[in-house]
Every structure is written in C-alpha cells, then in structure tokens.
Design an enzyme around this catalytic site. Structure first.
Site, PDB file in Angstrom:
ATOM      1  CB  THR A 198     -28.887  28.539  78.425  1.00  0.00           C
ATOM      2  OG1 THR A 198     -28.159  27.336  78.303  1.00  0.00           O
ATOM      3  CG2 THR A 198     -30.114  28.533  77.566  1.00  0.00           C
ATOM      4  CB  VAL A 227     -30.083  16.946  72.853  1.00  0.00           C
ATOM      5  CG1 VAL A 227     -31.196  17.975  72.904  1.00  0.00           C
ATOM      6  CG2 VAL A 227     -29.569  16.800  71.417  1.00  0.00           C
ATOM      7  N   GLY A 228     -29.488  18.889  75.557  1.00  0.00           N
ATOM      8  CA  GLY A 228     -29.930  19.264  76.903  1.00  0.00           C
ATOM      9  C   GLY A 228     -31.404  19.614  76.952  1.00  0.00           C
ATOM     10  CG  ASP A 229     -32.476  22.448  79.921  1.00  0.00           C
ATOM     11  OD1 ASP A 229     -31.262  22.428  79.572  1.00  0.00           O
ATOM     12  OD2 ASP A 229     -33.001  23.434  80.469  1.00  0.00           O
ATOM     13  CB  THR A 249     -30.288  28.873  82.634  1.00  0.00           C
ATOM     14  OG1 THR A 249     -28.917  28.775  82.225  1.00  0.00           O
ATOM     15  CG2 THR A 249     -30.375  29.590  83.965  1.00  0.00           C
ATOM     16  N   GLY A 252     -29.020  20.734  82.211  1.00  0.00           N
ATOM     17  CA  GLY A 252     -30.218  20.304  81.502  1.00  0.00           C
ATOM     18  C   GLY A 252     -30.741  18.953  81.943  1.00  0.00           C
TER      19      GLY A 252
HETATM   20  N1  ASP Z   1     -29.390  24.204  80.128  1.00  0.00           N
HETATM   21  C1  ASP Z   1     -28.305  24.110  79.186  1.00  0.00           C
HETATM   22  C2  ASP Z   1     -28.055  22.680  78.840  1.00  0.00           C
HETATM   23  O1  ASP Z   1     -28.076  21.849  79.718  1.00  0.00           O
HETATM   24  C3  ASP Z   1     -27.017  24.672  79.649  1.00  0.00           C
HETATM   25  C4  ASP Z   1     -26.995  25.935  80.418  1.00  0.00           C
HETATM   26  O2  ASP Z   1     -28.003  26.519  80.785  1.00  0.00           O
HETATM   27  O3  ASP Z   1     -25.888  26.391  80.651  1.00  0.00           O
HETATM   28  O4  ASP Z   1     -27.758  22.415  77.700  1.00  0.00           O
END
Ligand code: ASP
Length: 334
Positions: A198, A227-229, A249, A252
C-alpha cells in the site's frame, strides 16, 4: 532505479505534471532536475523551506517527487498527498495500488483510500471498483460532501457524477497472477510478510500544514467484500494537525484491531518521538497476537518535521523527501 524504470518514472512524472495542469516549461524543468539527481534521489528544488514528504515502500520516491512538483506549483500539503497518490495509482506495473492492483479471490480489483488535511478534516472511500483514483474521490468526499466515508456502489456513483472515468483495473499481468494463484490456493486469502505494498503518504508543506493519505488495492486475493485498514481513519491513517500524522501498511486486520495510526499519533501527543511511537504501536500488535506470518509497518511525521518508521519484520522501507532531495530509508524492525 534501472534505466528503463527511470524512463518510466520520468514519463509518469511528466504525465502527473500534465494532469496537475502544470505549464509545459515547469514540467520540463522538473524533469531536468530529476534527471540530474542520483539514482535514489528525487528532485531537490534548491529552495529553503520545511516541506517534507514521507511515503511507504519503493514507489514512495516517485510519489514524493510528484508531491514536490505539486508544491512547486503552489500546492498545499493535501495537494502533495494527492499528486503522490495519483502517480502511484496510475502505475499499471504496481501490483498493490490503483490500476494493476491484485484482485480479490474472485478476480475483482477493489480499492480503498482515505485522506486527512491540515484542519483535521477527513474523507474516505472503500470497496471501489472501476475508478483508478480512490484517493482523489476520498478528497472530494472530504471537501464537497457532508460525509466522511462512502462505500462501494455509492462511492462509484459519486465518482461518476464528478466525471471520473471508469476503466478496467485488472491488467494482463494482474489477471495472470490471479489465475496462477487460483491453481493452488484452495480459495484461501494470502497472509504472509511479503504480500504488502500500500502507499501511505504524509506531507508537510512550507507553511507547516500537515496532511496525509493512504491508497491501496488491499490484501491480494482477499475475500470479496473485505475492507482493510487503509480507508479506516485512525487505523490506516491519522493526522492531528497540532501533533503529527501516521500511516500504516501491512496486514490491515492487525492494524484495525489496535487502531494503529491513531495510537502512534496519540503517543506522539503524549511526548514520544515519531520513532518511539511507531515502535510502541508495533509492539502493541506483537504483544497481542502471533506475528511470525504477518507484517505491519508504521510511518510517522511530526508537525515539526521529525519522522520515524518501524515494522514487525525486516523489509519495510520508505521514501523521505525534503527540499534537499530524497532517499529511501530501511525502517527498523522487531
Ligand atoms: N494494509 C493493506 C490492507 O490490509 C494492505 C497492505 O498494506 O499491503 O488492505
């Protein structure tokens, strides 16, 4: 950066400049400045000022270059964030943000993003399909609606009302990767320490305005609807204009359970340095759950330009750019 990558980078920088409505001469001068810097450096603008940009992972270096280009044109910290996000969202070779982001386990690319500006205002969109620039949409939600967050079809409808063009976000490369994954996956989402990329961006402009943004296609091969963070304020991003900002990142789910970015900023409010705050937020995760197979990294920028970054495992890096130039920094870990 190899020669071919650099050529691509310069092309994208030029495209970003054009998208920002910059005069051709200024794009030209920025490209010349960029061409004369060392491989990992982004354009130094040769002027004094406290402007600083931090962005996660390798793509952060070009995000920061685009952000400084926006600053040079009189943009605010929020403009720096948006310009940085857009260049990475436009990059079809990046497999974790915008166009070309890896899809969910059913083959749908679903995007999440949020932003916060120097007044503490916030906007967010999640589960967006077919629109390549979710951070710009989140900004519109923040600036032009009475709401903070729009999801799915409603967010897409708003984007189309604004004239945003729909396109297929799945590229040949990301489709092939998904097809490969399907052969052996048993339909199980991937949780490991590598599958993260991300972009989280924190920007301070010369007037001391602080803004942040976070944009992602989320965890590759996630369940449809996950849905992530990244679009969750306080988790993937938090900015307290008086104190500082933080972004996350990694997995999440772990960030959301600990409201990680808010925690980092709150620790800074209580007197910790950005580095100490990132370390403590990472430790909070490590104390609460097994972390052998999961990665989380935090990045923090204080209102006076101090910064820090820390991750559970080795491998998390970020770009830091000031008016003196830019460099990649390996975050501490453990
Ligand atoms: N934080 C992001 C999520 O969980 C993914 C990532 O950082 O790769 O959607």
């Amino acid at each position: 950066m190899g020669k071919a990558n650099r050529r691509d980078f310069l092309k994208r920088l030029a495209a970003t400049g054009a998208a920002l409505g910059l005069a051709p001469w200024s794009i030209e001068s920025m490209l010349q400045a960029s061409a004369s810097t060392s491989a990992s450096a982004s354009p130094g603008l040769g002027a004094s000022g406290k402007a600083t940009m931090l962005s996660t992972w390798n793509h952060g270096i070009e995000a920061n270059a685009a952000g400084f280009l926006a600053l040079q044109q009189g943009g605010t910290a929020m403009d720096m964030v948006e310009a940085g996000a857009r260049i990475v969202e436009s990059d079809a070779t990046g497999l974790s943000v915008g166009i070309g982001g890896l899809p969910d386990r059913d083959g749908h690319v679903t995007l999440d993003a949020c932003c916060m500006d120097h007044t503490g205002n916030a906007g967010s969109v999640c589960f967006v399909q077919g629109l390549p620039h979710p951070l710009s949409l989140a900004r519109k939600v923040m600036e032009d609606t009475p709401h903070v967050m729009l999801a799915g079809a409603g967010a897409e409808q708003y984007g189309q009302e604004l004239g945003m063009t729909r396109r297929d976000l799945l590229t040949e490369t990301s489709r092939r990767a998904w097809e490969e994954w399907r052969k052996t996956s048993n339909y199980e989402p991937v949780i490991n320490i590598e599958n993260h990329d991300t972009i989280g961006i924190l920007a301070l402009d010369d007037s001391g305005r602080l803004s942040g943004g976070c944009t992602t296609s989320g965890l590759a091969y996630k369940m449809h609807g996950r849905v992530g963070d990244s679009p969750i304020l306080g988790a993937g991003l938090f900015v307290d204009p008086q104190v500082g900002g933080a972004t996350a990142t990694g997995l999440g789910e772990a960030v959301m359970k600990t409201v990680g970015s808010f925690l980092v900023v709150e620790l800074m409010r209580n007197g910790e340095t950005p580095q100490q705050a990132c370390e403590e937020a990472v430790h909070r995760i490590m104390e609460g759950m097994p972390t052998d197979d999961l990665q989380v990294g935090y990045l923090a920028l204080s209102h006076d330009g101090n910064f820090g970054g820390h991750a559970i495992h080795e491998g998390f890096n970020f770009a830091r750019t000031t008016r003196q130039g830019g460099s990649m920094i390996d975050a501490s870990h453990g």
